[in-house]
Structures are given as structure tokens and as C-alpha cells.
Design a protein around this motif. Structure first.
Motif, PDB file in Angstrom:
ATOM      1  N   GLN A  13       0.843  -1.202   0.000  1.00 24.83           N
ATOM      2  CA  GLN A  13       0.000   0.000   0.000  1.00 24.83           C
ATOM      3  C   GLN A  13       0.874   1.248   0.000  1.00 24.83           C
ATOM      4  OE1 GLN A  13      -2.514  -0.755   3.554  1.00 24.83           O
ATOM      5  NE2 GLN A  13      -4.250  -0.630   2.166  1.00 24.83           N
ATOM      6  N   TRP A  14       0.274   2.351  -0.487  1.00 24.57           N
ATOM      7  CA  TRP A  14       0.995   3.608  -0.452  1.00 24.57           C
ATOM      8  C   TRP A  14       0.016   4.756  -0.305  1.00 24.57           C
ATOM      9  CZ3 TRP A  14       2.196   7.266  -4.758  1.00 24.57           C
ATOM     10  CH2 TRP A  14       1.326   7.134  -5.840  1.00 24.57           C
ATOM     11  N   CYS A  15       0.550   5.911   0.077  1.00 20.81           N
ATOM     12  CA  CYS A  15      -0.260   7.097   0.304  1.00 20.81           C
ATOM     13  C   CYS A  15       0.438   8.271  -0.383  1.00 20.81           C
ATOM     14  CB  CYS A  15      -0.424   7.360   1.805  1.00 20.81           C
ATOM     15  SG  CYS A  15      -1.466   8.776   2.177  1.00 20.81           S
ATOM     16  N   PRO A  16      -0.079   8.700  -1.548  1.00 22.61           N
ATOM     17  CA  PRO A  16       0.579   9.782  -2.283  1.00 22.61           C
ATOM     18  C   PRO A  16       0.224  11.179  -1.796  1.00 22.61           C
ATOM     19  CG  PRO A  16      -1.297   9.003  -3.522  1.00 22.61           C
ATOM     20  CD  PRO A  16      -1.214   8.134  -2.291  1.00 22.61           C
ATOM     21  N   ASP A  17      -0.709  11.283  -0.855  1.00 25.44           N
ATOM     22  CA  ASP A  17      -1.196  12.607  -0.463  1.00 25.44           C
ATOM     23  C   ASP A  17      -1.267  12.770   1.051  1.00 25.44           C
ATOM     24  OD1 ASP A  17      -3.212  10.836   0.053  1.00 25.44           O
ATOM     25  OD2 ASP A  17      -4.800  11.997  -0.906  1.00 25.44           O
ATOM     26  N   ALA A  18      -0.402  12.080   1.784  1.00 26.32           N
ATOM     27  CA  ALA A  18      -0.462  12.144   3.246  1.00 26.32           C
ATOM     28  C   ALA A  18      -0.207  13.563   3.743  1.00 26.32           C
ATOM     29  CB  ALA A  18       0.559  11.184   3.853  1.00 26.32           C
ATOM     30  N   ASP A  19      -0.869  13.926   4.811  1.00 27.34           N
ATOM     31  CA  ASP A  19      -0.665  15.227   5.438  1.00 27.34           C
ATOM     32  C   ASP A  19       0.814  15.373   5.802  1.00 27.34           C
ATOM     33  OD1 ASP A  19      -1.933  17.649   6.993  1.00 27.34           O
ATOM     34  OD2 ASP A  19      -0.552  16.671   8.376  1.00 27.34           O
ATOM     35  N   ILE A  20       1.452  16.445   5.320  1.00 29.65           N
ATOM     36  CA  ILE A  20       2.899  16.559   5.494  1.00 29.65           C
ATOM     37  C   ILE A  20       3.285  16.810   6.949  1.00 29.65           C
ATOM     38  CG2 ILE A  20       3.359  17.230   3.118  1.00 29.65           C
ATOM     39  CD1 ILE A  20       3.459  20.114   4.022  1.00 29.65           C
ATOM     40  N   THR A  21       2.393  17.440   7.717  1.00 31.58           N
ATOM     41  CA  THR A  21       2.682  17.630   9.143  1.00 31.58           C
ATOM     42  C   THR A  21       2.689  16.291   9.863  1.00 31.58           C
ATOM     43  OG1 THR A  21       1.680  19.839   9.092  1.00 31.58           O
ATOM     44  CG2 THR A  21       1.957  18.802  11.246  1.00 31.58           C
ATOM     45  N   LEU A  22       1.721  15.437   9.514  1.00 30.93           N
ATOM     46  CA  LEU A  22       1.671  14.096  10.100  1.00 30.93           C
ATOM     47  C   LEU A  22       2.891  13.286   9.677  1.00 30.93           C
ATOM     48  CD1 LEU A  22       0.214  11.763  11.566  1.00 30.93           C
ATOM     49  CD2 LEU A  22      -1.014  11.307   9.414  1.00 30.93           C
ATOM     50  N   LEU A  23       3.270  13.356   8.399  1.00 23.28           N
ATOM     51  CA  LEU A  23       4.431  12.607   7.931  1.00 23.28           C
ATOM     52  C   LEU A  23       5.704  13.054   8.637  1.00 23.28           C
ATOM     53  CD1 LEU A  23       3.986  12.333   4.041  1.00 23.28           C
ATOM     54  CD2 LEU A  23       3.701  10.533   5.754  1.00 23.28           C
ATOM     55  N   ALA A  24       5.876  14.360   8.788  1.00 24.49           N
ATOM     56  CA  ALA A  24       7.078  14.869   9.443  1.00 24.49           C
ATOM     57  C   ALA A  24       7.153  14.406  10.888  1.00 24.49           C
ATOM     58  CB  ALA A  24       7.110  16.395   9.365  1.00 24.49           C
ATOM     59  N   ALA A  25       6.017  14.440  11.578  1.00 24.94           N
ATOM     60  CA  ALA A  25       6.003  14.006  12.978  1.00 24.94           C
ATOM     61  C   ALA A  25       6.234  12.504  13.082  1.00 24.94           C
ATOM     62  CB  ALA A  25       4.667  14.390  13.621  1.00 24.94           C
ATOM     63  N   ALA A  26       5.615  11.731  12.191  1.00 22.85           N
ATOM     64  CA  ALA A  26       5.785  10.275  12.230  1.00 22.85           C
ATOM     65  C   ALA A  26       7.238   9.892  11.962  1.00 22.85           C
ATOM     66  CB  ALA A  26       4.865   9.617  11.213  1.00 22.85           C
ATOM     67  N   ALA A  27       7.881  10.572  11.015  1.00 24.37           N
ATOM     68  CA  ALA A  27       9.274  10.274  10.704  1.00 24.37           C
ATOM     69  C   ALA A  27      10.231  10.857  11.728  1.00 24.37           C
ATOM     70  CB  ALA A  27       9.617  10.812   9.321  1.00 24.37           C
ATOM     71  N   GLY A  28       9.732  11.650  12.675  1.00 26.29           N
ATOM     72  CA  GLY A  28      10.599  12.235  13.688  1.00 26.29           C
ATOM     73  C   GLY A  28      11.543  13.282  13.139  1.00 26.29           C
ATOM     74  N   LEU A  29      11.130  13.981  12.066  1.00 20.80           N
ATOM     75  CA  LEU A  29      11.985  15.020  11.505  1.00 20.80           C
ATOM     76  C   LEU A  29      12.087  16.172  12.503  1.00 20.80           C
ATOM     77  CD1 LEU A  29      10.740  15.113   7.800  1.00 20.80           C
ATOM     78  CD2 LEU A  29      12.590  13.757   8.804  1.00 20.80           C
ATOM     79  N   PRO A  30      13.263  16.760  12.632  1.00 13.20           N
ATOM     80  CA  PRO A  30      13.444  17.812  13.641  1.00 13.20           C
ATOM     81  C   PRO A  30      12.663  19.069  13.281  1.00 13.20           C
ATOM     82  CG  PRO A  30      15.393  17.628  12.271  1.00 13.20           C
ATOM     83  CD  PRO A  30      14.505  16.479  11.897  1.00 13.20           C
ATOM     84  N   PRO A  31      12.035  19.716  14.249  1.00 10.85           N
ATOM     85  CA  PRO A  31      11.344  20.975  13.954  1.00 10.85           C
ATOM     86  C   PRO A  31      12.302  22.104  13.615  1.00 10.85           C
ATOM     87  CG  PRO A  31      11.306  20.503  16.313  1.00 10.85           C
ATOM     88  CD  PRO A  31      11.864  19.290  15.651  1.00 10.85           C
ATOM     89  N   ASP A  32      13.545  21.997  14.077  1.00  6.04           N
ATOM     90  CA  ASP A  32      14.579  22.979  13.760  1.00  6.04           C
ATOM     91  C   ASP A  32      15.789  22.225  13.223  1.00  6.04           C
ATOM     92  OD1 ASP A  32      16.581  24.896  13.643  1.00  6.04           O
ATOM     93  OD2 ASP A  32      15.986  25.881  15.510  1.00  6.04           O
ATOM     94  N   TRP A  33      16.188  22.527  11.979  1.00  7.81           N
ATOM     95  CA  TRP A  33      17.257  21.776  11.332  1.00  7.81           C
ATOM     96  C   TRP A  33      18.640  22.301  11.693  1.00  7.81           C
ATOM     97  CZ3 TRP A  33      16.554  17.355   8.429  1.00  7.81           C
ATOM     98  CH2 TRP A  33      15.223  17.006   8.197  1.00  7.81           C
ATOM     99  N   HIS A  34      18.728  23.405  12.410  1.00 11.44           N
ATOM    100  CA  HIS A  34      20.004  23.926  12.929  1.00 11.44           C
ATOM    101  C   HIS A  34      21.097  23.987  11.856  1.00 11.44           C
ATOM    102  CE1 HIS A  34      18.630  24.083  17.083  1.00 11.44           C
ATOM    103  NE2 HIS A  34      18.139  22.867  16.943  1.00 11.44           N
ATOM    104  N   GLY A  35      20.743  24.532  10.686  1.00  9.71           N
ATOM    105  CA  GLY A  35      21.730  24.716   9.632  1.00  9.71           C
ATOM    106  C   GLY A  35      21.924  23.535   8.719  1.00  9.71           C
ATOM    107  N   ALA A  36      21.272  22.415   8.993  1.00  9.63           N
ATOM    108  CA  ALA A  36      21.360  21.256   8.105  1.00  9.63           C
ATOM    109  C   ALA A  36      20.376  21.414   6.944  1.00  9.63           C
ATOM    110  CB  ALA A  36      21.058  19.977   8.879  1.00  9.63           C
ATOM    111  N   GLU A  37      20.630  20.703   5.855  1.00 13.29           N
ATOM    112  CA  GLU A  37      19.694  20.720   4.737  1.00 13.29           C
ATOM    113  C   GLU A  37      18.384  20.060   5.165  1.00 13.29           C
ATOM    114  OE1 GLU A  37      19.746  21.914   1.654  1.00 13.29           O
ATOM    115  OE2 GLU A  37      21.782  22.734   1.767  1.00 13.29           O
ATOM    116  N   PRO A  38      17.264  20.760   5.081  1.00 14.05           N
ATOM    117  CA  PRO A  38      15.997  20.153   5.509  1.00 14.05           C
ATOM    118  C   PRO A  38      15.506  19.105   4.523  1.00 14.05           C
ATOM    119  CG  PRO A  38      15.597  22.309   4.562  1.00 14.05           C
ATOM    120  CD  PRO A  38      17.092  22.144   4.627  1.00 14.05           C
ATOM    121  N   GLU A  39      14.758  18.151   5.032  1.00 14.55           N
ATOM    122  CA  GLU A  39      14.056  17.181   4.202  1.00 14.55           C
ATOM    123  C   GLU A  39      12.563  17.454   4.316  1.00 14.55           C
ATOM    124  OE1 GLU A  39      15.050  13.154   5.069  1.00 14.55           O
ATOM    125  OE2 GLU A  39      17.207  13.463   4.925  1.00 14.55           O
ATOM    126  N   HIS A  40      11.857  17.310   3.208  1.00 11.26           N
ATOM    127  CA  HIS A  40      10.413  17.548   3.186  1.00 11.26           C
ATOM    128  C   HIS A  40       9.678  16.245   2.859  1.00 11.26           C
ATOM    129  CE1 HIS A  40      11.993  21.654   2.736  1.00 11.26           C
ATOM    130  NE2 HIS A  40      10.851  22.030   3.293  1.00 11.26           N
TER     131      HIS A  40
END
Length: 383
Positions: free
Chosen positions: A147-174
Motif C-alpha cells: 500500500q501507499w499514500c501519495p497525499d499524506a498530510d505533510i505535518t503528520l508525515l514529518a512528525a511520524a518520521a521524527g523530523l526535527p522541527p529545527d534543522w540547525h543549519g542542516a539541509e531540511p528534508e520535506h
């Protein structure tokens, strides 16, 4: 028009991108401890995204901006937690363990590092990032993801993946998409989003140019509804997955219509966007592939192919959710169609960057050049 619509119209105009900038790291330098890939995921990842040349999934300019974050429950051979997948070394980097009550199964959250593609394509890059995400989901689907989800809420995806809220100078991932690699609960992303985010990757000294800042703004504002769907991928032998290459024209022979129909049917069945098939031999009232070369960033190679499978229909002023979904779906459909074409013995090459013009269907999103080989496939295809 909104800023997104203005950016899409500009990406499709004749203005060439600016000079190249540094592409940055090929793989995000996360600081986690390395782990071997769990046996249950080894084949799937090797056949989809792994390999020292990163070739199982097609990418504009061979820049490979898509990253994979694995959310692994307690039913794996590594501790439950979040892991970044290193496709070059085929290993996992731990980004934080979680408690044993984590959801079972394995889910992948796909993100993009925009700089890699912006480095060459400038203001035309952000639609290509969506297409590349679709190609990555297609590769995972072909390797067995259900299964896949091409339109998942990006806020939910970021939180689920544990992406940092502040990238502190690193290249961000979306984050742009999610794929279930093994069966699991329907609300797994919500459970993973409740865990604390992880640490950022190592910082970079690169200064973001305006085109990169624009891509970040767009990717960070795309809406979604989190709708899961079957991958619907055709079942193909492993050799068809590992032998896919973007063939170098010329391959001017027009394939048999029965073969082209199989490729077209795959795209239509797996990606619900409008598709059109153009051939060099019988253009009829439609444009032939060569007539669209000026619209494909001037790629004269279209004058030396037998057919062109075209995804189209997303106007510049389409709703933002449609812009996101149509591009990801088009990448997914072309990715699956190319695998089928390879299995049928056809030469093929995805064509990603499209501009406005008088020939062919309006609002072209993506395409797959097709033909009959006149020379053996290349053994290597360097990024």
C-alpha cells in the motif's frame, strides 16, 4: 494566482535555470548508529532503492533527491524505532528507539532533499521532486510493498518520521509520501507521530539561493488528506527490476501496438491522471514525439524515439492538492510503465521537465519515451 500557481507557471516557461550550485550530500549525514537491514526487508529495499549507483528508481538528472525513513515496529530484527535508510551502503542509521508498544510492521516515509535537484534544475526543480517521489514509490511497489499514500498530510508525515522541527543549519528534508512495506495498523502514522522527534543531521555550509528557498516554501505548504491505496503494481521477475535503465536514444522503432497497449494500460490502471500515447509512425491529428522536443526543455532526443507515453491535464491554476497528487501519481505511473516496458524488451527513458507550447496535449506533467532498441543496453549509467 497563488504563489504555488505562479511557481508552476514559471517552472513550465521557457526561461532556462540559472547556473548550477553544489548538490550537497548524496545521502543525508544522519548521526545514528548503523544497523544491518532486517532480513524481511532486505530483498524489498535492494530491488527498489538500494545499490551503489541508486539506479533501481529513476531520477531527473540522476540526482536522487528522495530519502527513506523506516518506522519499524517490534516484529523486526532491530530495536523498534525510526531509521534512515542509506541506499548506497544498504544499511540503516538509527534515529531513535521507541517503546515496545510501537505499531507492528514496517512503514516508509519518503522525503526529498530539494538542493540535490535544485542544484541543476533551479526553478524547474520542485515539480521534478514530486515526480521523483512517485518513481521511488513505484520502485517500492514493484518490489512488493502492498500500500501507499501519495497525499499524506505533510505535518503528520514529518512528525511520524521524527523530523526535527529545527534543522540547525542542516539541509531540511520535506516529506511527501508514505509506503507500507509490510502489513500494519491503519493508524500507524498517528502512533509514530506521538513519539518525540529525533536530532537533526550534520549542518551544511551551503547558502540557499532563491530557487531553493522557493522550493522549500512550496514543499512545506502542500496540502494532503492521507488516503491509503493499493500499489497495484504488476508482478514482474526480479531481473526486470534490476535491469531498468534510462536508455540512450536512438531507439526509433515503433513497438508493436499490443506491447504499447500493455504499457499504456499499466499507467492508466495505477495512476488516475489523463494519459496519451503518441507514435512516430502514425501521429494522425496529434503531435508526434519529435514535435514535442521544444516543450521538453529542448531535448532533441525525442526525434529519435518510436513512441511517447504522456501524462497531462494539471493546469497551472489547479488546486494545490491536485498539483501535488497529479505529479506524484504521474511519477508512480511512469515508474511502473517503464518496468513493464523493460520486461517486454522495449527501450525507454522518462522525460520529466516540460514547458508550455503549441504541440501536443496541454499541461504535460511527465512522459516515457519508448522504442525498439538499436543497440544493447548500457552496462553503467553514472549519476
Amino acid at each position: 494566482m497563488t504563489s504555488l500557481h505562479t511557481a508552476l507557471a514559471r517552472a513550465r516557461c521557457a526561461q532556462p535555470p540559472g547556473p548550477d550550485i553544489p548538490a550537497g550530500h548524496q545521502v543525508t549525514p544522519w548521526p545514528g548508529e548503523p544497523h544491518p537491514v532486517p532480513p524481511r526487508l532486505d530483498r524489498l529495499l535492494r530491488l527498489s532503492l538500494g545499490g551503489n549507483r541508486l539506479r533501481p528508481a529513476a531520477s531527473a538528472g540522476a540526482l536522487h533527491p528522495v530519502n527513506t525513513h523506516l518506522l519499524l515496529g517490534p516484529d523486526n530484527t532491530v530495536p523498534p524505532g525510526r531509521y534512515a535508510y542509506d541506499p548506497v551502503r544498504h544499511r540503516l542509521l538509527a534515529r531513535g528507539t521507541v517503546s515496545a508498544d510501537a505499531p507492528p510492521g514496517a512503514t516508509a516515509v519518503l522525503t526529498v532533499t530539494a538542493r540535490r535537484t535544485v542544484s541543476h534544475y533551479g526553478h524547474r526543480a520542485w515539480p521534478l521532486l514530486l515526480l521523483d517521489t512517485g518513481h521511488a514509490t513505484a520502485a517500492l511497489a514493484l518490489a512488493g510493498a502492498p500500500q501507499w499514500c501519495p497525499d499524506a498530510d505533510i505535518t503528520l508525515l514529518a512528525a511520524a518520521a521524527g523530523l526535527p522541527p529545527d534543522w540547525h543549519g542542516a539541509e531540511p528534508e520535506h516529506p511527501l509520501a508514505a509506503v507500507r512495506l509490510t502489513p500494519g495498523p491503519t493508524d500507524a502514522l498517528d502512533h509514530w507521530a506521538a513519539y518525540a522527534p529525533g536530532a537533526p543531521p550534520l549542518p551544511t555550509s551551503h547558502t540557499p539561493p532563491p530557487a531553493l528557498q522557493e522550493a522549500w516554501r512550496i514543499l512545506g505548504s502542500l496540502p494532503g488528506t492521507t488516503t491509503w491505496r493499493p500499489t497495484a503494481a504488476p508482478v514482474l521477475p526480479d531481473t526486470a527490476l534490476t535491469s531498468r535503465r534510462s536508455a540512450q536514444p536512438p531507439f526509433p522503432g515503433v513497438p508493436e501496438r499490443t506491447l504499447l497497449d500493455q504499457v499504456l494500460a499499466t499507467a492508466r490502471r495505477t495512476a488516475p491522471v489523463p494519459w496519451r500515447l503518441l507514435t512516430a509512425r502514425h501521429p494522425g491529428t496529434a503531435a508526434a514525439p519529435a514535435d514535442l522536443a521544444a516543450r521538453a526543455a529542448g531535448q532533441s532526443l525525442l526525434g529519435h524515439v518510436g513512441a511517447l507515453l504522456v501524462a497531462h491535464g494539471c493546469p497551472d491554476d489547479a488546486p494545490p492538492a491536485q498539483v501535488r497528487q497529479d505529479h506524484v501519481l504521474a511519477g508512480h505511473g511512469v515508474g511502473l510503465a517503464q518496468a513493464v516496458a523493460t520486461h517486454l524488451g522495449l527501450a525507454s527513458r522518462p522525460i520529466g521537465s516540460w514547458q508550455h507550447g503549441p504541440c501536443g496535449p496541454p499541461h504535460i506533467i511527465h512522459a516515457l519515451a519508448l522504442g525498439v532498441r538499436t543497440q544493447p543496453p548500457e552496462g553503467t549509467d553514472r549519476p
